[in-house]
Structure formats: C-alpha cells, structure tokens
Design an enzyme around this catalytic site. Structure first.
Site, PDB file in Angstrom:
ATOM      1  N   CYS A   1      34.298  74.776 -23.461  1.00  0.00           N
ATOM      2  CA  CYS A   1      33.606  73.559 -23.006  1.00  0.00           C
ATOM      3  C   CYS A   1      34.084  72.267 -23.674  1.00  0.00           C
ATOM      4  CB  CYS A   1      32.113  73.713 -23.232  1.00  0.00           C
ATOM      5  SG  CYS A   1      31.476  75.174 -22.409  1.00  0.00           S
TER       6      CYS A   1
ATOM      7  N   LYS B   1      33.523  92.953 -10.094  1.00  0.00           N
ATOM      8  CA  LYS B   1      32.495  92.415 -10.987  1.00  0.00           C
ATOM      9  C   LYS B   1      31.096  92.705 -10.413  1.00  0.00           C
ATOM     10  CE  LYS B   1      32.012  88.111 -13.582  1.00  0.00           C
ATOM     11  NZ  LYS B   1      32.316  86.687 -13.519  1.00  0.00           N
TER      12      LYS B   1
ATOM     13  N   ASP C   1      29.253  86.701  -6.125  1.00  0.00           N
ATOM     14  CA  ASP C   1      30.583  86.492  -6.708  1.00  0.00           C
ATOM     15  C   ASP C   1      31.609  87.106  -5.768  1.00  0.00           C
ATOM     16  OD1 ASP C   1      31.392  85.884  -9.974  1.00  0.00           O
ATOM     17  OD2 ASP C   1      32.929  86.621  -8.582  1.00  0.00           O
TER      18      ASP C   1
ATOM     19  N   ALA D   1      30.992  71.747 -41.264  1.00  0.00           N
ATOM     20  CA  ALA D   1      32.431  71.488 -41.386  1.00  0.00           C
ATOM     21  C   ALA D   1      33.200  72.800 -41.365  1.00  0.00           C
ATOM     22  CB  ALA D   1      32.703  70.748 -42.687  1.00  0.00           C
ATOM     23  N   GLY D   2      34.415  72.768 -40.881  1.00  0.00           N
ATOM     24  CA  GLY D   2      35.235  73.985 -40.864  1.00  0.00           C
ATOM     25  C   GLY D   2      36.471  73.810 -40.025  1.00  0.00           C
TER      26      GLY D   2
ATOM     27  N   PHE E   1      22.915  73.113 -20.558  1.00  0.00           N
ATOM     28  CA  PHE E   1      23.170  72.806 -21.970  1.00  0.00           C
ATOM     29  C   PHE E   1      23.162  74.058 -22.840  1.00  0.00           C
ATOM     30  CE2 PHE E   1      21.097  69.066 -20.025  1.00  0.00           C
ATOM     31  CZ  PHE E   1      22.154  68.167 -20.142  1.00  0.00           C
ATOM     32  N   LEU E   2      23.320  75.223 -22.216  1.00  0.00           N
ATOM     33  CA  LEU E   2      23.241  76.456 -23.008  1.00  0.00           C
ATOM     34  C   LEU E   2      24.502  76.652 -23.850  1.00  0.00           C
ATOM     35  CD1 LEU E   2      25.187  78.889 -21.649  1.00  0.00           C
ATOM     36  CD2 LEU E   2      23.401  78.787 -19.925  1.00  0.00           C
ATOM     37  N   ARG E   3      24.292  77.270 -25.011  1.00  0.00           N
ATOM     38  CA  ARG E   3      25.416  77.648 -25.871  1.00  0.00           C
ATOM     39  C   ARG E   3      25.651  79.134 -25.727  1.00  0.00           C
ATOM     40  NH1 ARG E   3      22.361  76.410 -31.121  1.00  0.00           N
ATOM     41  NH2 ARG E   3      20.801  77.171 -29.665  1.00  0.00           N
ATOM     42  N   GLU E   4      26.902  79.543 -25.637  1.00  0.00           N
ATOM     43  CA  GLU E   4      27.184  80.970 -25.610  1.00  0.00           C
ATOM     44  C   GLU E   4      26.664  81.579 -26.907  1.00  0.00           C
ATOM     45  OE1 GLU E   4      31.275  81.851 -24.666  1.00  0.00           O
ATOM     46  OE2 GLU E   4      31.253  80.369 -23.069  1.00  0.00           O
TER      47      GLU E   4
HETATM   48  C1  UGA Z   1      28.589  73.895 -25.850  1.00  0.00           C
HETATM   49  C2  UGA Z   1      27.322  73.028 -25.987  1.00  0.00           C
HETATM   50  O1  UGA Z   1      26.759  73.197 -27.286  1.00  0.00           O
HETATM   51  C3  UGA Z   1      26.284  73.413 -24.936  1.00  0.00           C
HETATM   52  O2  UGA Z   1      25.171  72.541 -25.015  1.00  0.00           O
HETATM   53  C4  UGA Z   1      26.926  73.305 -23.538  1.00  0.00           C
HETATM   54  O3  UGA Z   1      26.032  73.737 -22.531  1.00  0.00           O
HETATM   55  C5  UGA Z   1      28.165  74.188 -23.485  1.00  0.00           C
HETATM   56  O4  UGA Z   1      29.092  73.772 -24.517  1.00  0.00           O
HETATM   57  C6  UGA Z   1      28.812  74.034 -22.134  1.00  0.00           C
HETATM   58  O5  UGA Z   1      29.219  72.920 -21.779  1.00  0.00           O
HETATM   59  O6  UGA Z   1      28.796  75.006 -21.348  1.00  0.00           O
HETATM   60  P1  UGA Z   1      29.303  76.379 -26.595  1.00  0.00           P
HETATM   61  O7  UGA Z   1      30.696  75.875 -26.408  1.00  0.00           O
HETATM   62  O8  UGA Z   1      28.890  77.641 -25.926  1.00  0.00           O
HETATM   63  O9  UGA Z   1      28.233  75.239 -26.119  1.00  0.00           O
HETATM   64  O10 UGA Z   1      29.028  76.608 -28.154  1.00  0.00           O
HETATM   65  P2  UGA Z   1      28.647  75.635 -29.381  1.00  0.00           P
HETATM   66  O11 UGA Z   1      27.567  76.301 -30.142  1.00  0.00           O
HETATM   67  O12 UGA Z   1      28.421  74.253 -28.948  1.00  0.00           O
HETATM   68  O13 UGA Z   1      29.968  75.696 -30.272  1.00  0.00           O
HETATM   69  C7  UGA Z   1      31.190  75.095 -29.848  1.00  0.00           C
HETATM   70  C8  UGA Z   1      32.213  75.154 -30.962  1.00  0.00           C
HETATM   71  O14 UGA Z   1      31.864  74.236 -32.004  1.00  0.00           O
HETATM   72  C9  UGA Z   1      32.336  76.528 -31.635  1.00  0.00           C
HETATM   73  O15 UGA Z   1      33.709  76.811 -31.862  1.00  0.00           O
HETATM   74  C10 UGA Z   1      31.600  76.350 -32.949  1.00  0.00           C
HETATM   75  O16 UGA Z   1      32.073  77.220 -33.951  1.00  0.00           O
HETATM   76  C11 UGA Z   1      31.913  74.893 -33.262  1.00  0.00           C
HETATM   77  N1  UGA Z   1      30.930  74.243 -34.159  1.00  0.00           N
HETATM   78  C12 UGA Z   1      29.628  74.107 -33.772  1.00  0.00           C
HETATM   79  C13 UGA Z   1      31.346  73.733 -35.390  1.00  0.00           C
HETATM   80  O17 UGA Z   1      32.536  73.845 -35.754  1.00  0.00           O
HETATM   81  N2  UGA Z   1      30.432  73.102 -36.196  1.00  0.00           N
HETATM   82  C14 UGA Z   1      29.136  72.959 -35.834  1.00  0.00           C
HETATM   83  O18 UGA Z   1      28.365  72.355 -36.612  1.00  0.00           O
HETATM   84  C15 UGA Z   1      28.719  73.476 -34.600  1.00  0.00           C
END
Ligand code: UGA
Length: 454
Positions: free
Chosen positions: A283, A35, A30, A275-276, A157-160
C-alpha cells in the site's frame, strides 16, 4: 441487505466476512476459479488472524462464486474490491477495475443499486466507473428502463495482520457519494459497525474504549483523496522518525525515547513512530507513488511525499551498511534473516524489506539463510530461483552465522533463547532492524547489539 463483493483479496474477503458476520447476505465473486474452489472448501488464500473463525461464524450468509450473473442482479450494494497493482508511470494498473465495472453493467438488476469503490483507485475513478457501468448496461439493454445505480467511494483503512479488528472497530467510516440516497443505503449497511450494536466475537473482543464510530460523509473526490492523504501521512510519519533516527545515532540519542517523548504530545500521537527498516507492503509504496503521479497530472509537485519515499529507500540500505561496518567483508559470510513478511501476522511479501536486504547481501557474495513463522511457504512459491535458504527453525538460521538481522518483529522472536543462539553463531552480532528487541538482554546473552539508529 444483499451484497456482492468483487475480488477476494485482503480487502474483499475481509469486507465480505465482516458484513456476512453482521447478518448481511454476501456473495464474494472472483474470476479465479481455483481460488473460489479453495474458498468454498474453507481454505484461505492468505494468512490473516481469525479469518477462518469469522467466515465459519458467518455461516450461510457468505457464499463464493465465479459467476457475476449469480451475484450481481440481486445485490443492493456491490463492492469493487479488485486488485489495483502498480502499473507503469507510478499509477496503478486499472485493468481489473475496468473489467469489474463492465461486468456489473452487463448484469445489473432492475432495482436501485449502489456500486462502491473499495479498492484504492485514482482520484476521479468514481466518475470513470459510472460511465463504464452505464455503457455496458446500455450496450446490453438498449434504452430499456432499469439500470438505476449510483457510484460511491468507501475507502478501506484496514491493516494486514489486524484486518478484521480494523474493520469491525474502525476509527471512522468514510462514505463519498454525490446524492443523499446513496449515502443512506451505505449508512444502513454499516449501521451495526457505526453504532457498535453487534455482539463481538470472543476471538475479536471489542476494545474497551470503543464508542459509536464516526461517519464522514463527503463527495466522491474527497473520499478518494482521504485514502491517499491518510496513507501518505502514515508513510511520512515513519520516514520522519527514521530520518530523526539517523541524527539520533550521530548525537548519541536513543530514538525510542525520542519517539516516546514526541508521541505523547497528543497532537503528534505515539502510533506509526516505530523507527526501523522502514515501510513495505502493497500500500504505502504504491499509494505514495500514485499521489505524486496524480499531482503531476495537475502540474503540482509533492516534495514532502517524495522525500518520505526517498528516506524509506535509504533505510533498507542501512542494514547492509551496518553489517559492512561490523564484518568489513560480506563475501563468503553467512547472514541470517529473522522474518520475511513485510510485517508480523501476515504472509504477504509484497515490497517486503527482507527481500531487498537478501538481494543486496547475495549480490555482495554473502550466503543468506532466513526464517519466518508463516511466510516461508509463500516465499518459496513466489521466489523459486532465490538463493536464500529457508530454515525451519531460528537455531538453523543462527548456526554458523556471522550475524543475524531482525527484519520482521514477530512477537515470538522477542522470546528466543538468545544465549543458545549466541553460542551456535560464528560471531554473535545482531542488527535489530525494528528496534524491537531488549538490547540489555541481548548484550547479557553475549551479543553485539546494533540498532539501525545506533
Ligand atoms: C496500511 C495502512 O496502515 C492501512 O490503514 C491501509 O488500509 C492499508 O495500508 C491499505 O491501504 O490497504 P498495511 O500496509 O497493511 O496498512 O500495514 P501497516 O501496519 O500500515 O504497515 C505498513 C508498513 O509500515 C509495514 O512494513 C510496517 O512494518 C511499517 N511500519 C509501521 C513501520 O516501519 N513503523 C511503524 O511505526 C508502523
């Protein structure tokens, strides 16, 4: 294998920690010296469950440096995982990608090297990176031999919040490459994940149903498009259930039951139908905008993706509408927000719905107090002039409040002493922005419970 990873954000650090844990020799690079210094001392630049443990388990396999010349010449695989923040005109800002590609060309070793685009980059970036690396290499070395490399796309495809789990136990691995030799190198790199042959860490147990992970081997452009198409589909799934939620409220249906009843159809699936308040984070907003922008470069419209974005924008306003409906006047009211991060298990505040809700409430003259289990420090740092008052406890947020809003569904908020909270509020109103709380329990505790979809 010897691996270099450029960029130590969520994607870079997660990839580095996982590959080093699996036995590869990984150097994370980096340009930010501060960092790198912190990482060398074992301090994490962001909150991600189990990252510290996995890095400790990776031991000497994982090193950190700011020096391209140390990491790149010996690497067989180089990942570009630098940030691609939103730029002008809907597309991402590719400054860091460009400088990483030039840095690779300047330092490339004499053996065959695979350069992998791991950042979410516009479709066609593989070819662009190829030409940047080639130009930089030739400028430095003239026409001398060496500099044999190929560019591949390996979207993430990882989620935070569950980044390590998603990386060790993915649904699939996508590799986009135009020659078989490139795909073979990456196959070897990912073999322990593809075959699930590694010993799972105790803190990240392998899910029972996990079998061999499918590998999708494609050309470059297809791999690049898979990433955008997947993120856009997940965004529109959420926006769809939120749109149905508005109708559910009108006709007196329960959106949670509707989502369950729909989702159990295997063709639809239960996930991402919560829903919410809608999606936030770094992302979905950026990638849907980029997809629409790319399509327009080819004279195409993507009305479905645009509608998903529009529904998501509206959803944030619904919280304020609900509060107005109950309290009539927001000026002078005290509103408490539970959760600031864009989702639980992270301290990431990028495009977090809480920030926009807070802003709208302050604009209307309300006093806003907030709590988050991990994101408050980052909030104070990134928003030094904010009028939002961060409180160390939920009790402080609730004390004297006219209403509470659940913005982020942290698990600990499900277990609060709601009777106690109701007693210390001026009026016990709760807007559940995530449909995450037990409404019967809340009502028993004396709350007026309001879901976003009724
Ligand atoms: C998302 C994708 O899920 C990953 O597969 C992808 O790798 C990542 O973007 C990326 O491109 O780097 P992320 O944004 O980390 O991951 O988190 P998510 O779990 O997808 O949630 C995204 C948003 O959607 C959050 O604000 C969450 O609260 C919201 N969400 C998720 C909902 O409102 N309802 C749901 O049913 C699921």
């Amino acid at each position: 294998m010897q691996v270099a990873i450029l960029g130590t954000g969520y994607v870079g650090l997660t990839t580095g920690a996982c590959l080093a844990f699996l036995g590869h020799k990984v150097a994370c690079v980096d340009a930010d010296l501060k960092k790198i210094g912190s990482l060398q001392r074992g301090e994490m630049p962001f909150f991600e469950p189990h990252m510290i443990e996995l890095i400790a388990d990776a031991g000497q396999n994982l090193t950190f440096t700011a020096d391209y010349a140390k990491a790149i010449p010996g690497a067989q695989v180089i990942f570009i995982a630098v940030g691609t923040p939103p730029g002008a005109n809907g597309g991402p800002d590719l400054r860091y990608l460009e400088s990483a590609a030039r840095g690779i060309g300047d330092n490339l070793g004499s053996h065959f090297t695979v350069i992998v685009n791991k950042s979410t980059v516009p479709i066609g970036s593989g070819n662009w990176v190829d030409s940047l690396v080639r130009d930089a290499f030739q400028r430095r070395n003239g026409n001398s031999p060496g500099g044999s490399f190929a560019v591949a796309s390996n979207p993430e495809f990882l989620r935070e919040g569950s980044a390590l789990h998603d990386s060790l136990y993915p649904d699939r691995v996508v590799i986009g490459a135009d020659e078989p030799q490139t795909a073979e190198v990456l196959y070897t790199l990912y073999r322990p994940i593809l075959e699930q042959s590694f010993t799972a860490p105790t803190y990240l147990p392998r899910p029972e149903e996990t079998e061999a992970v499918p590998l999708i081997s494609t050309d470059l452009a297809s791999a690049e498009l898979i990433k955008y198409a997947a993120n856009a589909f997940l965004s529109l799934k959420i926006s769809y259930i939120n749109e149905v939620g508005q109708l559910a409220e009108k006709v007196g249906a329960d959106i949670m039951q509707v989502a369950k009843g729909m989702g159990l159809d295997a063709r639809i699936g239960t996930r991402f139908l919560q829903a919410g308040i809608g999606w936030g984070g770094s992302c979905f907003g950026k990638d849907t905008a980029a997809l629409v922008a790319t399509a327009s470069e080819y004279g195409l419209k993507m009305p479905i993706v645009e509608a998903a974005r529009e529904v998501n924008r509206r959803q944030r306003g619904r919280v304020v509408d609900k509060l107005l409906g109950e309290l009539k006047i927001l000026k002078g009211r005290s509103i408490g927000l539970l959760g600031l991060a864009f989702k639980p298990n992270t301290d990431d505040l990028r495009d977090a719905p809480a920030l926009e809700v807070a802003h709208r409430l302050v604009e209307r003259g309300a006093k806003v107090k907030a709590h988050d289990p991990v994101a408050m420090e980052r909030f104070r740092l990134e928003n030094p002039a904010s009028e939002v008052i961060c409180c160390e406890t939920v009790e402080e947020v609730a004390s004297g409040a006219d209403a509470l809003v659940l913005v982020t569904e942290w698990p600990q908020y499900r277990e609060l002493d709601w009777e106690d909270l109701a007693r210390c509020m001026r009026s016990a109103i709760l807007v559940d922005g995530r449909h995450a709380l037990d409404r019967t329990r809340l009502r028993r505790a004396g709350f007026r419970y309001i879901g976003l979809a009724g």
